[in-house]
Motif scaffolding. Structure first.
Motif, short mmCIF file in Angstrom:
data_model
loop_
_atom_site.label_atom_id
_atom_site.label_comp_id
_atom_site.label_asym_id
_atom_site.label_seq_id
_atom_site.Cartn_x
_atom_site.Cartn_y
_atom_site.Cartn_z
N LYS A 1 0.84 -1.21 0.00
CA LYS A 1 0.00 0.00 0.00
C LYS A 1 0.87 1.26 0.00
O LYS A 1 2.02 1.26 0.43
N ASN A 2 0.27 2.33 -0.47
CA ASN A 2 0.88 3.65 -0.48
C ASN A 2 1.06 4.14 0.96
O ASN A 2 0.17 3.96 1.79
N ILE A 3 2.20 4.78 1.26
CA ILE A 3 2.47 5.20 2.63
C ILE A 3 1.46 6.22 3.14
O ILE A 3 1.12 6.20 4.31
N ASP A 4 0.95 7.10 2.28
CA ASP A 4 -0.05 8.06 2.72
C ASP A 4 -1.34 7.36 3.13
O ASP A 4 -1.99 7.75 4.11
N GLU A 5 -1.72 6.33 2.39
CA GLU A 5 -2.92 5.56 2.73
C GLU A 5 -2.75 4.86 4.08
O GLU A 5 -3.68 4.83 4.90
N ILE A 6 -1.56 4.32 4.33
CA ILE A 6 -1.29 3.64 5.59
C ILE A 6 -1.33 4.63 6.75
O ILE A 6 -1.93 4.35 7.79
N ILE A 7 -0.71 5.78 6.58
CA ILE A 7 -0.70 6.80 7.63
C ILE A 7 -2.13 7.18 7.97
O ILE A 7 -2.52 7.22 9.15
N GLU A 8 -2.93 7.47 6.96
CA GLU A 8 -4.32 7.87 7.19
C GLU A 8 -5.11 6.77 7.92
O GLU A 8 -5.92 7.05 8.80
N MET A 9 -4.86 5.53 7.57
CA MET A 9 -5.59 4.40 8.13
C MET A 9 -5.19 4.12 9.58
O MET A 9 -6.04 3.76 10.41
#
Length: 87
Positions: free
Chosen positions: A46-54
């Motif tokens: 997964k994209n790091i921004d998506e992981i951070i948000e999640m």
């Protein structure tokens, strides 16, 4: 491979392989192995921004942080100091 030393959680550190903005591998050293393996399977690829948000701001007990939150913090630091420099 990047290593992030965690604070306030059972795991001692997080090892991460990141290609561009994609987390390709993550290993939690210490902590609850079942949760760590679950997080690994959910976030790899997964994209790091998506992981951070999640994962950002997920608490564990009364600690004010958690292993998922620590991963989000690690990725934010990576993004600020390593990823942005590669661009």
């Amino acid at each position: 491979m990047y290593r992030y030393y965690t604070k306030g959680v059972c795991s001692k550190s997080i090892l991460m392989d990141i290609q561009g903005d994609i987390l390709t591998d993550v290993v939690f050293e210490g902590g609850c192995s079942g949760n760590a393996i679950g997080i690994k399977h959910l976030v790899e690829g997964k994209n790091i921004d998506e992981i951070i948000e999640m994962l950002e701001d997920i608490p564990c007990k009364n600690r004010g942080t958690s292993c998922p939150d620590q991963l989000a913090k690690a990725l934010k630091i990576y993004k600020e100091y390593a990823y942005e420099k590669q661009q």
